[in-house]
Structure formats: C-alpha cells, structure tokens
Write an enzyme that holds these catalytic residues in place. Structure first.
Site, PDB file in Angstrom:
ATOM      1  N   SER A 163       0.846  -1.132  -0.009  1.00 34.72           N
ATOM      2  CA  SER A 163      -0.064  -0.139   0.083  1.00 34.72           C
ATOM      3  C   SER A 163       1.024   1.138   0.113  1.00 34.72           C
ATOM      4  O   SER A 163       2.050   1.126   0.284  1.00 34.72           O
ATOM      5  CB  SER A 163      -0.852  -0.001   1.267  1.00 34.72           C
ATOM      6  OG  SER A 163      -0.244   0.080   2.476  1.00 34.72           O
ATOM      7  N   ALA A 164       0.403   2.290  -0.454  1.00 31.19           N
ATOM      8  CA  ALA A 164       1.162   3.740  -0.402  1.00 31.19           C
ATOM      9  C   ALA A 164       1.620   4.008   1.003  1.00 31.19           C
ATOM     10  O   ALA A 164       2.605   4.519   0.843  1.00 31.19           O
ATOM     11  CB  ALA A 164       0.310   4.792  -1.096  1.00 31.19           C
ATOM     12  N   CYS A 165       0.894   3.564   1.939  1.00 28.65           N
ATOM     13  CA  CYS A 165       1.356   4.238   3.322  1.00 28.65           C
ATOM     14  C   CYS A 165       2.607   3.221   3.926  1.00 28.65           C
ATOM     15  O   CYS A 165       3.068   3.654   4.915  1.00 28.65           O
ATOM     16  CB  CYS A 165       0.273   4.136   4.400  1.00 28.65           C
ATOM     17  SG  CYS A 165      -0.598   2.424   4.427  1.00 28.65           S
ATOM     18  N   THR A 166       2.887   1.997   2.992  1.00 30.69           N
ATOM     19  CA  THR A 166       3.848   1.211   3.591  1.00 30.69           C
ATOM     20  C   THR A 166       4.716   1.100   2.641  1.00 30.69           C
ATOM     21  O   THR A 166       5.360  -0.207   2.360  1.00 30.69           O
ATOM     22  CB  THR A 166       3.355  -0.002   4.043  1.00 30.69           C
ATOM     23  OG1 THR A 166       2.638  -0.813   3.160  1.00 30.69           O
ATOM     24  CG2 THR A 166       2.471  -0.022   5.537  1.00 30.69           C
TER      25      THR A 166
END
Length: 135
Positions: A66-69
């Site tokens: 995901s973009a957040c990880t």
C-alpha cells in the site's frame, strides 16, 4: 477533472482487462469502487520485490504494498486482512496512473509484464509447487 478521470478509467480498465489474462492473476479490491487510476493485482508464485526489480529494469515504477507502507517489503496488511494467503499477497503489484500517463504507458507495461511474470515463475519453486498441486 471529469475528463481526467475518464482517461484514468480507460487506462486502468485496459490494464486490468489485459493483465488479468495472465494465468493465476487476480485483481485485489472491487472493480468499480476504487480510485480511477488505481490498480492492485496479485500474481501467484512470485515475490513482489522481484517483480518490482524486474519492472524497474524496464523503467516501470510500481509498488508491491500500500502507499502508506511503500518502504516495507512485507505484503499489504489490507490484502492479508481480506483473506489472501501470505504467499499470494506477497506477489502483489500496485500501479497508480495519473494525468501524466498516456495509453502508450499502459501498452508498454502490458508488453513487458507477462514476460516478467513468466521469467520469475520459471525460477520459482513456489510456482512449481502450485503447478504440481493443480495437475
């Protein structure tokens, strides 16, 4: 904005339609209720990190989580929470199309992706196991 979203939808939908033809691939998430430029797919039998490295050799920027990880090599916690086994979630590919992309970019990725997936599967003992279990 409406015009940009229409273009993003066309690119995303073409990518999904063509990439879904790769054996044992799957789209993660709902086909309709997602951001216009977002694609997240899994390819069984390969690791996301290897997929990203090989795509990068062709100048294709992508992610496997995901973009957040984005700095992590772990599979997406979201994919795991929806029930995907670790080994399938680990072979995920996330692409984000923007108004800076063109359909030619999608065509280029689609030209390279099947051969990259095949090459990685040819080297994968996990893929051998998947194939032998499904005979």
């Amino acid at each position: 904005m409406e015009e940009k979203n229409k273009m993003l939808l066309e690119m995303r939908n073409k990518f999904i339609a063509e990439a879904s033809k790769i054996e044992r691939s799957r789209v993660n998430g709902d086909l309709e209720n997602r951001l216009a430029g977002n694609v997240n797919m899994c390819f069984e039998g390969i690791e996301g990190e290897s997929l990203l490295l090989m795509l990068d050799m062709y100048g294709i920027c992508a992610s496997s989580g995901s973009a957040c990880t984005s700095g992590s090599l772990d599979p997406s916690h979201v994919l795991l929470s929806i029930g995907l086994p670790h080994e399938i979630a680990h072979g995920s590919l996330r692409l984000s199309f923007s108004d800076l992309n063109r359909m030619e970019d999608v065509d280029y990725i689609l030209d390279k992706l099947p051969a990259v997936v095949k090459r990685l599967r040819d080297m994968s003992p996990l893929w051998d196991k998947i194939v032998s279990e499904n005979k």
